[in-house]
Every structure is written in structure tokens, then in C-alpha cells.
Write an enzyme that holds these catalytic residues in place. Structure first.
Site, PDB file in Angstrom:
ATOM      1  N   HIS A   1     -13.247 -73.363 -29.651  1.00 54.61           N
ATOM      2  CA  HIS A   1     -12.584 -74.597 -29.230  1.00 54.61           C
ATOM      3  C   HIS A   1     -11.635 -75.113 -30.314  1.00 54.61           C
ATOM      4  CE1 HIS A   1     -15.865 -74.709 -26.161  1.00 54.61           C
ATOM      5  NE2 HIS A   1     -14.844 -75.084 -25.423  1.00 54.61           N
ATOM      6  N   ASN A   2     -10.548 -74.409 -30.465  1.00 55.08           N
ATOM      7  CA  ASN A   2      -9.553 -74.798 -31.472  1.00 55.08           C
ATOM      8  C   ASN A   2      -8.169 -74.860 -30.808  1.00 55.08           C
ATOM      9  OD1 ASN A   2      -8.651 -72.071 -31.268  1.00 55.08           O
ATOM     10  ND2 ASN A   2     -10.265 -71.457 -32.706  1.00 55.08           N
ATOM     11  N   ALA A   3      -7.138 -75.059 -31.626  1.00 55.21           N
ATOM     12  CA  ALA A   3      -5.791 -75.253 -31.067  1.00 55.21           C
ATOM     13  C   ALA A   3      -5.254 -73.993 -30.388  1.00 55.21           C
ATOM     14  CB  ALA A   3      -4.838 -75.695 -32.175  1.00 55.21           C
ATOM     15  N   VAL A   4      -5.758 -72.818 -30.779  1.00 56.55           N
ATOM     16  CA  VAL A   4      -5.268 -71.588 -30.128  1.00 56.55           C
ATOM     17  C   VAL A   4      -5.774 -71.537 -28.686  1.00 56.55           C
ATOM     18  CG1 VAL A   4      -5.066 -69.079 -30.326  1.00 56.55           C
ATOM     19  CG2 VAL A   4      -5.336 -70.466 -32.389  1.00 56.55           C
ATOM     20  N   HIS A   5      -7.013 -71.967 -28.481  1.00 60.86           N
ATOM     21  CA  HIS A   5      -7.526 -72.049 -27.100  1.00 60.86           C
ATOM     22  C   HIS A   5      -6.656 -73.026 -26.294  1.00 60.86           C
ATOM     23  CE1 HIS A   5     -10.043 -72.836 -23.636  1.00 60.86           C
ATOM     24  NE2 HIS A   5     -10.276 -74.074 -24.025  1.00 60.86           N
TER      25      HIS A   5
ATOM     26  N   HIS B   1      -6.737 -80.966 -23.573  1.00 57.33           N
ATOM     27  CA  HIS B   1      -7.971 -81.031 -22.780  1.00 57.33           C
ATOM     28  C   HIS B   1      -9.260 -80.867 -23.589  1.00 57.33           C
ATOM     29  CE1 HIS B   1      -8.095 -76.669 -23.078  1.00 57.33           C
ATOM     30  NE2 HIS B   1      -9.321 -76.732 -22.620  1.00 57.33           N
ATOM     31  N   ASP B   2      -9.186 -80.301 -24.789  1.00 58.38           N
ATOM     32  CA  ASP B   2     -10.386 -80.153 -25.633  1.00 58.38           C
ATOM     33  C   ASP B   2     -10.196 -80.847 -26.981  1.00 58.38           C
ATOM     34  OD1 ASP B   2     -12.349 -78.817 -24.163  1.00 58.38           O
ATOM     35  OD2 ASP B   2     -11.459 -76.846 -24.530  1.00 58.38           O
TER      36      ASP B   2
ATOM     37  N   ASP C   1      -8.466 -73.213 -17.901  1.00 64.08           N
ATOM     38  CA  ASP C   1      -9.480 -73.411 -18.947  1.00 64.08           C
ATOM     39  C   ASP C   1     -10.458 -72.237 -19.046  1.00 64.08           C
ATOM     40  OD1 ASP C   1     -10.761 -74.748 -20.980  1.00 64.08           O
ATOM     41  OD2 ASP C   1     -12.035 -75.916 -19.642  1.00 64.08           O
TER      42      ASP C   1
ATOM     43  N   GLN D   1     -21.279 -62.835 -20.789  1.00 68.01           N
ATOM     44  CA  GLN D   1     -20.002 -62.685 -20.090  1.00 68.01           C
ATOM     45  C   GLN D   1     -20.204 -62.321 -18.613  1.00 68.01           C
ATOM     46  OE1 GLN D   1     -16.857 -63.424 -21.013  1.00 68.01           O
ATOM     47  NE2 GLN D   1     -17.935 -64.345 -22.737  1.00 68.01           N
TER      48      GLN D   1
HETATM   49 ZN   LIG Z   1     -11.209 -75.664 -22.912  1.00 69.60          ZN
END
Ligand SMILES: [Zn+2]
Length: 465
Positions: free
Chosen positions: A187-191, A227-228, A336, A387
Site C-alpha cells: 500500500h504505497n504510492a506505486v500501488h 484511494h489508499d 483497485d 492468491q
Molecule cells: Zn488500494
């Protein structure tokens, strides 16, 4: 009274606000101010002692590299957070050449020029489903979210249309990127940049492209990028069981999503990006919230049921604003969790990152003798099983309906990758399985069944995506 106490520290003028007032207020920024000004103080809020450590340190590593060197001259006291912004802003001024096309004459930057040239080439294919966001992030020196979002807004002509001040927009995007935790594996800026790119792909789909308004597109892209925002790298159950004040503030309901939304609104107001649009500013803030809140995976069945009903009745009318907004919510939900629908090389990297974040939370829980959250125990779960369960019970049902709504080449491509990736994980799980039946633990369900049962209960479990 928890919240009143918090507000007294930050704003003496709102001493008598109660928790109820806070939740009902249309000025919902209490948590953001608290975090940035006083940090986590367990004694005052009854949180579990672990949270006296700032979330930013959850994924280890110090931030010592952000401490200014001996040549740094300060005009006054500068907080670490402010300092990060100042430093990053300088970095972005450098990388802004990518957007303005000006030539940098310093030969020392020749390598950067090369990278920037490649990043520019990548942006020419930003609508491709094979877009490699990891490579783009490296080529932009870790600025994929700012670069991507600015480029898309600019490409749609939204700066001119909404008379957005470029400096304010740039500052807003830099602050958004900075407020993602770079130490979170997933959950970082790349996501966020990846979700924004996926959202752009969906906005271009024929049904949406011919009916969405400029306002819809602006909101869709901003919601994807934010969004995150300020995600702590742990999930809602963790915040609840540690009595975190955010869980109390939002009454254990969409805790993270509410925080992401309030954080986004906080930055919009801090930068004044929409301050020249007083008639629509509040409505846009509310709609941004409605989009971000839709990404709460524990409400997946609710949204999916509504989507299915509309499709069965064939009554979606995209000239209707509320129907367009619903489709934007579904598009953001798809963006997402689209990782399993990407080509294997990209999809596998995301799987590794999210598993790392899950297991890290599990390790923290074990260390502090808390009950280990589902899917977070590295001894009981494997990446492949997580997964396969996620794809089967969460991703496939959503993308099957999206494919019904938007029966296009992109939807077929996504479903194709989803099937192939699931088969690949199945193969890997088979390989990992002990060859001799004697090695199996007879009294315990297999990890596969265990994971599947957890994921099947997503509706009430509150996962982290
Ligand atoms: Zn997300």
C-alpha cells in the site's frame, strides 16, 4: 471523551465537539490533523501500547536519510513531515522537465535525461494494459504517482477546463505521493499510480468514454490517486483489536477508507486546489468520498449485488448522473484489485508485495501476542493459496460482471490473464505440496481450504485491499 480531547489540542476553537458531531460533520478532518500534529500517544487514547510507534516505522528502516546535512540552513523549526515535503518538492521541480519539455543543460544530469526520455515514451502508451508501473516508477525516480496523475489530468484538458492552478495541483499531487508510506511493501504510492493507470484504461472504454463528463473523469482520476492515502500497512481488524483511535472515530466501519478520504480532502483544502470553485467544491469532496468508500472490500457483495441486478434488468442509463457515479465506483473497485488481471510478470510482483505486507502484520501480531489475522500467518498460508482464494472469491466474480457490462477486448484480456495467472499459481502450489502423504498434517485443513474459507467470508471479515 476521546475526540474532544484530540480537538482541544489542535484547535482550541472547537473544544466541545463530540464523537457524534465529528462523524456527522461536513468538516471531517479531525484524524488527519491529529496524526500530523501530535502523532500516536497511547496513554491519551487507550490504544494498545504497540501503537506508540508511528505507523511509518512499521516496516522497519529509519528515516535518517531525511535529516538535513550540515549545509542545510533552516529559516526556523521544520517538522520531519514538512521537511520531507520540501525536499521532495525540490526533487519534483527537477523531474518536472518531463512535463514541460524544457532542456536541462547540466551534463551531470545526462543519465536522468535518458531516464526521462524513456518515461516520456512510456507515457505515450499509458492506455496499454501491459503498462509496467514498476519500470515507470524507476524511470521517474520514484515519482510515478505525481507524473502519471498530472499527465492524465493534463491530457484530458482538465487543468484548463476547471481552471486549476498548476502550482497548486503540482503541490497537491506531491503531498498525496508523500502521504503514501513508501515503506509499505504494497500500500504505497506505486500501488496508487497503478490503480490510477488502470482507472484511465477503464475510463477509455467505449461505454464510459462516450458518457462520462469532465467532472466524472476528474473525480475518477483523483479518487484513484488518493484511494489508499496514508494507509498504515495494516488492516482494519488490526486497528480495531489494538483500540486505535481511528477505529473508534469511525466506529469500526470502513475505518481505513474513511481515513483515506479525509486525508485527501485535507490535502485538497490545504493546497486550495478547488478554492476557486465554491459552488461545487463540497459536492466534489463528497463524491470523492463516495468513490473511495466503495473500495472497502468488506462491502464487495453489496456493490456486486447491485451491479448484477442492474445488468440483469439492463437498466443502466449513463445519461443519469447517479448511474454514472455507480459505474465510476465499480470501475475504481476493479482498478483497485486488478493485479491478478495483469500479465504474469506484473501480477506476480504485486502478489509478492501484498503477501509480504500480510505476513509482516502477522509477525507484529505474534510479537505482541495478539491473535494473528486471517491470511497473515506465514506458517499457515502460502502466497499461492492466498492468491487462488482471492482470485476465486473476490476478483473473478467482480470482473465477470464488469465483462458483462463492458464486453470489450480489454475485458477479455483481463479475464484471460486472470485465468492464466490462476493456473500458474495452481501449478506452483502443486509443486510446493509435500510428495509423501505421510508428510501432511492429518488434523488440520489444508492451507487451500483454510484460505478459501476465510476469503469466502470477505463480506464480514474486512480485508486490507
Ligand atoms: Zn488500494
Amino acid at each position: 471523551m476521546l475526540v474532544t480531547c484530540v480537538w482541544e489540542r489542535s484547535f482550541s476553537t472547537v473544544r466541545f465537539m463530540t464523537l457524534e458531531d465529528m462523524c456527522a460533520s461536513c468538516f471531517p478532518l479531525g484524524d488527519v490533523r491529529v496524526r500530523s500534529q501530535v502523532g500516536f500517544e497511547p496513554e491519551g487514547r487507550g490504544s494498545y501500547p504497540y501503537l506508540c510507534i508511528d505507523f511509518r516505522t512499521l516496516h522497519s528502516c529509519s528515516e535518517s536519510s531525511l535529516i538535513p546535512g550540515p549545509g542545510f540552513i533552516s529559516a526556523g523549526p521544520v517538522s520531519g513531515r514538512r521537511l520531507r515535503r520540501l525536499l521532495s518538492f525540490q526533487r519534483y521541480l527537477h523531474s518536472s522537465r518531463l512535463l514541460w519539455g524544457t532542456t536541462h543543460l547540466n551534463p551531470l544530469h545526462i543519465l536522468d535525461e535518458d531516464y526521462i526520455g524513456q518515461a516520456k515514451c512510456m507515457l505515450e502508451r499509458v492506455g496499454s494494459w501491459n503498462f509496467d508501473i514498476f519500470l515507470f516508477d524507476r524511470l521517474t525516480n520514484g515519482n510515478s504517482l505525481v507524473t502519471m496523475t498530472f499527465h492524465l489530468l493534463n491530457q484530458y484538458g482538465l487543468l484548463e477546463l476547471f481552471q486549476l492552478d498548476m502550482v497548486k495541483l503540482w503541490r497537491f499531487l506531491v503531498m498525496v505521493q508523500e502521504d503514501y508510506h513508501s515503506l509499505n511493501p504494497y500500500h504505497n504510492a506505486v500501488h496508487a499510480a497503478d490503480v490510477t493507470q488502470a482507472m484511465y484504461c477503464y475510463l477509455r472504454e467505449p461505454k464510459l468514454a462516450k458518457s462520462l463528463t469532465s467532472c466524472d473523469i476528474l473525480l475518477g482520476l483523483l479518487a484513484a490517486a488518493t484511494h489508499d492515502l496514508d494507509h498504515p500497512g495494516v488492516n482494519q481488524p488490526f486497528l480495531i483489536k489494538t483500540n486505535h483511535y481511528l477505529a473508534k472515530l469511525y466506529r469500526n466501519s470502513s475505518v481505513l477508507e474513511n481515513h483515506h478520504w479525509r486525508s485527501a480532502v485535507g490535502l485538497l483544502r490545504e493546497t486550495g486546489l478547488f478554492s476557486h470553485l465554491p459552488l461545487i467544491r463540497l459536492k466534489m469532496e463528497r463524491q470523492l468520498g463516495s468513490l473511495i468508500l466503495a473500495t472497502d472490500i468488506s462491502r464487495q457483495n453489496e456493490y456486486l449485488g447491485k451491479f448484477r441486478t442492474h445488468l440483469n434488468q439492463d437498466d443502466l442509463c449513463l445519461s443519469n448522473a447517479s448511474h454514472r457515479h455507480f459505474i465510476l465506483q465499480m470501475a475504481l473497485k476493479c482498478a483497485d484489485i486488478c493485479n491478478p488481471c495483469r500479465p504474469w510478470e506484473l501480477s506476480k510482483q504485486w502478489s509478492e508485495k501484498v503477501t509480504q505486507e500480510f505476513f509482516h502484520q502477522g509477525d507484529i501480531e505474534k510479537k505482541h501476542k495478539l491473535e494473528v489475522s486471517p491470511l497473515c500467518d506465514s506458517q499457515r498460508n502460502s502466497m499461492g493459496n492466498i492468491q487462488i482464494g482471492f482470485m476465486t472469491y473476490v476478483v473473478e466474480p467482480l470482473f465477470a460482471e464488469w465483462g458483462r457490462f463492458s464486453d470489450t477486448r480489454l475485458s477479455q484480456t483481463m479475464l484471460g490473464h486472470l485465468g492464466l495467472n490462476k493456473a500458474s499459481w495452481g501449478g506452483l502450489v502443486q509443486q510446493e505440496r509435500p510428495s509423501s502423504p505421510d508428510e501432511l498434517e492429518p488434523s488440520r485443513p489444508t492451507d487451500m481450504l483454510d484460505t478459501a474459507s476465510v476469503l469466502k467470508e470477505f463480506g464480514t471479515d474486512g480485508m486490507v485491499f
